[in-house]
Design an enzyme around this catalytic site. Structure first.
Site, short mmCIF file in Angstrom:
data_model
loop_
_atom_site.label_atom_id
_atom_site.label_comp_id
_atom_site.label_asym_id
_atom_site.label_seq_id
_atom_site.Cartn_x
_atom_site.Cartn_y
_atom_site.Cartn_z
N HIS A 261 -53.02 5.14 -5.25
CA HIS A 261 -54.29 5.49 -5.67
C HIS A 261 -54.27 6.16 -7.18
O HIS A 261 -55.36 6.45 -7.71
CB HIS A 261 -55.10 6.46 -4.71
CG HIS A 261 -54.67 7.80 -4.67
ND1 HIS A 261 -55.40 8.65 -4.06
CD2 HIS A 261 -53.37 8.76 -5.16
CE1 HIS A 261 -54.66 9.87 -4.24
NE2 HIS A 261 -53.53 9.98 -4.68
N GLU A 290 -53.23 5.70 2.80
CA GLU A 290 -54.28 5.87 1.71
C GLU A 290 -55.51 6.16 2.06
O GLU A 290 -55.96 5.54 3.07
CB GLU A 290 -54.16 4.83 0.62
CG GLU A 290 -52.86 4.74 -0.27
CD GLU A 290 -52.80 5.54 -1.60
OE1 GLU A 290 -53.72 6.32 -1.76
OE2 GLU A 290 -52.06 5.48 -2.64
N GLU A 320 -59.66 5.11 -5.53
CA GLU A 320 -59.55 4.79 -4.01
C GLU A 320 -60.17 3.33 -4.05
O GLU A 320 -61.03 2.77 -4.82
CB GLU A 320 -60.53 5.90 -3.47
CG GLU A 320 -59.88 7.32 -3.56
CD GLU A 320 -58.48 7.62 -3.30
OE1 GLU A 320 -57.95 6.61 -2.69
OE2 GLU A 320 -57.96 8.57 -3.63
C1 LIG Z 1 -49.99 12.07 -5.63
S1 LIG Z 1 -48.15 12.35 -5.42
C2 LIG Z 1 -47.97 12.04 -3.77
C3 LIG Z 1 -46.66 12.66 -3.35
C4 LIG Z 1 -46.35 12.51 -1.83
N1 LIG Z 1 -46.32 10.87 -1.76
C5 LIG Z 1 -47.55 12.90 -0.97
O1 LIG Z 1 -48.28 12.28 -0.39
O2 LIG Z 1 -47.44 14.34 -0.69
C6 LIG Z 1 -47.62 11.20 -6.34
C7 LIG Z 1 -46.23 11.24 -6.65
O3 LIG Z 1 -45.70 9.80 -7.38
C8 LIG Z 1 -44.63 10.33 -8.26
N2 LIG Z 1 -44.36 9.37 -9.35
C9 LIG Z 1 -45.26 9.28 -10.44
N3 LIG Z 1 -44.88 8.46 -11.18
C10 LIG Z 1 -43.55 7.92 -10.64
C11 LIG Z 1 -42.73 6.91 -10.90
N4 LIG Z 1 -42.82 6.26 -11.95
N5 LIG Z 1 -41.34 6.75 -10.01
C12 LIG Z 1 -41.52 7.48 -8.79
N6 LIG Z 1 -42.35 8.14 -8.45
C13 LIG Z 1 -43.46 8.77 -9.19
C14 LIG Z 1 -45.01 11.72 -8.91
O4 LIG Z 1 -43.95 12.42 -9.15
C15 LIG Z 1 -45.55 12.35 -7.35
O5 LIG Z 1 -44.69 13.17 -6.66
#
Ligand SMILES: C[S@@+](CC[C@H](N)C(=O)[O-])C[C@H]1O[C@@H](n2cnc3c(N)ncnc32)[C@H](O)[C@@H]1O
Length: 354
Positions: A261, A290, A320
């Site tokens: 999302h 999601e 979303e």
């Molecule tokens: C909204 S958070 C969700 C975290 C976890 N999945 C949860 O639901 O609690 C999105 C996560 O994606 C990670 N993220 C963003 N870009 C990324 C990338 N290029 N590779 C790996 N992770 C990434 C962020 O650091 C963050 O921890």
């Protein structure tokens, strides 16, 4: 009568009175969030929880070292919102404050506390992009978060460890609720899996809970290096830093919770293809947790719509999606079929197969 517009004439007096009352909710819409933030920062829900009987105003003010009169007004406001309640203190007529089911979600106790999520969303960093929303919608700015902070949310977090910690803690709150609901509502999702990679898994809370509930699983928590380098160690979960747009570590299943999302369709297709390459083509699956918008009977449908606005304010192209949109994306990414399960959370569980 002459001054009335055409639309005025079709509105009843009752509807107009209701609208005049209702509009104040929006004029001062920020107030409940700000006052709840104040209560969390002062630690009021925890003080009340740790006090065996309802706590009087004097006792609470003395524990906090603050003014009775200001505290009284804060508590009066929050009681109106059912955040706290007043109860008689046993055997006396004196009244004291106690927690409600809502304020219990703002304590640091238990698996369902949401205090850190309130602190993230009410932080100046996360509030600033809302002031750029109209600029984004009108096309003057590409990104509301970028217009406010000059970078996207993940680059900003990488450069600002304190904000990164706020994000990780907030995500962990939501992860505890969603994973708890999955384990309760559809534990079979994890049957037969020996390894699971949580892609964008944040501080690893989700995977820790999954491995605790399903000890036959070995977990790989995969996130950006600045996130996994400060993630707590956890038995059964390996922390791996990397970029999901480059590659995803191999496992029986890839788990994506609140990650897709954050991104536009093309980026999501890219992430999904990387996940497909990481799982066995015959027995593997991608587990997506999601929101699904447009599900009229869903108990959390308003949360999904609010979350969609949050994505508009805080990410570049995130949104979303409806089931139709999800389905098109899975097809584009080369998956053959999917199933969907609803749980007691605003997210649904979608299992997608190569
Ligand atoms: C909204 S958070 C969700 C975290 C976890 N999945 C949860 O639901 O609690 C999105 C996560 O994606 C990670 N993220 C963003 N870009 C990324 C990338 N290029 N590779 C790996 N992770 C990434 C962020 O650091 C963050 O921890």
């Amino acid at each position: 009568m002459n001054n009335q517009t055409k639309s005025d004439q079709t509105i009843s007096k009752e509807e107009e009175a209701a609208a005049q009352q209702e509009i104040w909710k929006y004029v001062f819409g920020f107030t409940p969030m700000a006052v709840i933030k104040c209560a969390i920062e002062l630690g009021i829900p925890d003080i009340i929880e740790n006090h065996e009987i309802p706590i009087t105003l004097d006792e609470l003010a003395s524990k906090l070292g603050c003014s009775n009169s200001l505290l009284y007004r804060i508590m009066r406001f929050l009681i109106q919102y059912k955040i706290f309640q007043e109860k008689p203190i046993s055997e006396t007529r004196e009244m004291g404050y106690s927690n409600t089911p809502l304020s219990r979600l703002l304590t640091r106790h238990g698996n369902r506390n949401m205090a850190d999520f309130v602190l993230l969303e009410s932080s100046p960093v996360m509030l600033a992009p809302w002031h750029k929303l109209s600029a984004k919608v009108s096309g003057k700015e590409e990104s509301a978060f970028g217009a406010a902070h000059g970078d996207d949310v993940w680059a900003f977090a990488a450069a600002n460890p304190e904000h990164s910690k706020l994000i990780d803690n907030a995500m962990a709150c939501d992860a505890r609720v969603a994973v708890g609901a999955m384990i309760e509502g559809c534990p079979e999702v994890f049957n037969g899996l020996r390894t699971v990679v949580d892609v964008g898994g944040g501080d690893g809370t989700a995977l820790r809970l999954i491995v605790e509930a399903c000890p036959w699983i070995s977990g790989i928590n995969f996130d950006l290096p600045h996130v996994v380098s400060v993630a707590p160690a956890c038995k059964g979960v390996e922390q791996v830093g990397g970029d999901m747009f480059d590659h995803v570590p191999k496992a029986d299943a890839a788990y994506l919770m609140k990650v897709l999302h954050d991104w536009g369709d093309e980026e999501c297709i890219d992430i999904l293809r990387k996940c497909r390459e990481a799982i066995p083509q015959d027995t593997g699956k991608v587990i997506i947790v999601e929101a699904v918008v447009g599900e009229e009977d869903h108990a959390f449908k308003e949360v999904a719509l609010m979350m969609d606005m949050v994505m508009m304010a805080h990410t570049n192209k995130g949104k979303e999606r409806s089931l139709k949109e999800w389905s098109c994306m899975f097809r584009e990414a080369g998956f053959s079929r999917y199933t969907i399960k609803h749980i007691q959370a605003y997210q649904s569980v979608i299992e997608v197969y190569p």
